[in-house]
Write an enzyme that holds these catalytic residues in place. Structure first.
Site, PDB file in Angstrom:
ATOM      1  N   HIS A  63      -7.655  10.024  -6.785  1.00 53.40           N
ATOM      2  CA  HIS A  63      -6.983   9.585  -7.245  1.00 53.40           C
ATOM      3  C   HIS A  63      -7.221  10.121  -9.039  1.00 53.40           C
ATOM      4  CE1 HIS A  63      -5.904   5.597  -5.031  1.00 53.40           C
ATOM      5  NE2 HIS A  63      -5.589   6.898  -4.524  1.00 53.40           N
ATOM      6  N   GLY A 119     -11.619  -0.321  -9.376  1.00 55.96           N
ATOM      7  CA  GLY A 119     -12.036  -0.190  -7.895  1.00 55.96           C
ATOM      8  C   GLY A 119     -13.509   0.357  -7.915  1.00 55.96           C
ATOM      9  N   GLN A 132       0.851  -1.366   0.086  1.00 58.52           N
ATOM     10  CA  GLN A 132      -0.164  -0.164  -0.019  1.00 58.52           C
ATOM     11  C   GLN A 132       0.811   1.220  -0.200  1.00 58.52           C
ATOM     12  OE1 GLN A 132      -3.317  -0.410   0.497  1.00 58.52           O
ATOM     13  NE2 GLN A 132      -4.075   1.393   0.908  1.00 58.52           N
ATOM     14  N   LYS A 133       0.606   2.137  -0.736  1.00 56.91           N
ATOM     15  CA  LYS A 133       1.349   3.447  -1.035  1.00 56.91           C
ATOM     16  C   LYS A 133       2.739   3.439  -1.333  1.00 56.91           C
ATOM     17  CE  LYS A 133      -2.035   6.425  -0.659  1.00 56.91           C
ATOM     18  NZ  LYS A 133      -2.467   7.389  -1.982  1.00 56.91           N
ATOM     19  N   ARG A 179      -4.502  11.904 -11.011  1.00 53.44           N
ATOM     20  CA  ARG A 179      -3.889  11.451 -12.365  1.00 53.44           C
ATOM     21  C   ARG A 179      -4.010  12.242 -13.395  1.00 53.44           C
ATOM     22  NH1 ARG A 179      -6.415   6.294 -10.858  1.00 53.44           N
ATOM     23  NH2 ARG A 179      -8.324   7.145 -12.203  1.00 53.44           N
ATOM     24  N   ALA A 180      -5.095  13.024 -13.491  1.00 53.06           N
ATOM     25  CA  ALA A 180      -5.310  14.233 -14.551  1.00 53.06           C
ATOM     26  C   ALA A 180      -4.302  15.180 -14.338  1.00 53.06           C
ATOM     27  CB  ALA A 180      -6.618  14.802 -14.146  1.00 53.06           C
TER      28      ALA A 180
END
Length: 199
Positions: free
Chosen positions: A61, A47, A17-18, A65-66
Site C-alpha cells: 500500500h 494498520g 473490501q477492495k 500510494r507513493a
C-alpha cells in the site's frame, strides 16, 4: 469522481473490501494537492503489522500510494486518532484517515488482551466510547478538510461468535456516529461512488 468534484469539509467514504474506497480518498488528496502549491496532504494510517502478510500488505500500500499520490505524507497512528487529527489539522492540509475499521479493531481487539474476560471487555468498551466522542469532536473542529475511510461490513450474513457480533455492532455504531458529523458520506461499490449525504 471528476476532477471538478469539490472537496468537502469532511467526508466519510464507506465500502467493502477492495471496493475502491481508499482509491477515492487518494484521488481527493491528489486533487487537493494540485489545487494550490500551499496545500499539503497527510494520511493517518491505522494498520499495524501483526504478521508477515500484514507487513507485506502495508508495504505494498505504501508503494502504491507513493506512485499515485507522491505528495501524500504518512503518519502511523493505530489508536489516538483524535490526538493525531488535532495535532496536524491545518487549513492548508487535507487529512485522510485510513481506516476506521482497523482503528476499531485496535481498540476492541488489541493484541495480547484476554477477550474472554468480561471485565477486560467492559474496560475496553468504556475507553473506546470516550475515544469515539473525541474523534467525532476532532473531525468537527478540524481547520482543514478530513476524509475518513471505513468498511461497511454489516451487509452480509449474521456472524458466528459473541466477539464477532459485538465487533460488527460496535463498528456499525461508529460508522453512524462518523456519518452524522461528516458533511459528505459516500458509499463506494466496485469503484463507483454513490453520494449518500451532502452534495
Amino acid at each position: 469522481m471528476t476532477p471538478r468534484t469539490p472537496i468537502a469539509r469532511s467526508e466519510f467514504i464507506l465500502g467493502g473490501q477492495k471496493s475502491g474506497k481508499s482509491r477515492r480518498a487518494e484521488l481527493l488528496a491528489r486533487q487537493w494537492l494540485q489545487a494550490s502549491p500551499d496545500h499539503r496532504a497527510l494520511l493517518i494510517a491505522t494498520g499495524q503489522p501483526w504478521d508477515d502478510e500484514m507487513r507485506e500488505r502495508i508495504a505494498r500500500h505504501q508503494r502504491d500510494r507513493a506512485e499515485r499520490v507522491p505528495g501524500l505524507a504518512t503518519l502511523e497512528e493505530p489508536r489516538d486518532l483524535a490526538g493525531a487529527l488535532a495535532r496536524h489539522a491545518d487549513a492548508r492540509t487535507l487529512i485522510v484517515v485510513d481506516c476506521l475499521t482497523l482503528w476499531v479493531t485496535n481498540w476492541l481487539m488489541p493484541l495480547g488482551a484476554d477477550l474472554s474476560d468480561v471485565e477486560v471487555n467492559r474496560a475496553l468498551a468504556l475507553d473506546f466510547q470516550g475515544q469515539c466522542a473525541l474523534f467525532s469532536e476532532a473531525i468537527q473542529g478540524s481547520a482543514g478538510p478530513v476524509v475518513v475511510v471505513g468498511n461497511e461490513i454489516g451487509l452480509g450474513v449474521i456472524p458466528l461468535g459473541r466477539e464477532v457480533r459485538a465487533f460488527v455492532d460496535a463498528l456499525g455504531g461508529v460508522n453512524q456516529r462518523v456519518a452524522e458529523v461528516c458533511e459528505r458520506v459516500t458509499l463506494v461499490v466496485a469503484g463507483v461512488g454513490l453520494c449518500l449525504k451532502g452534495a
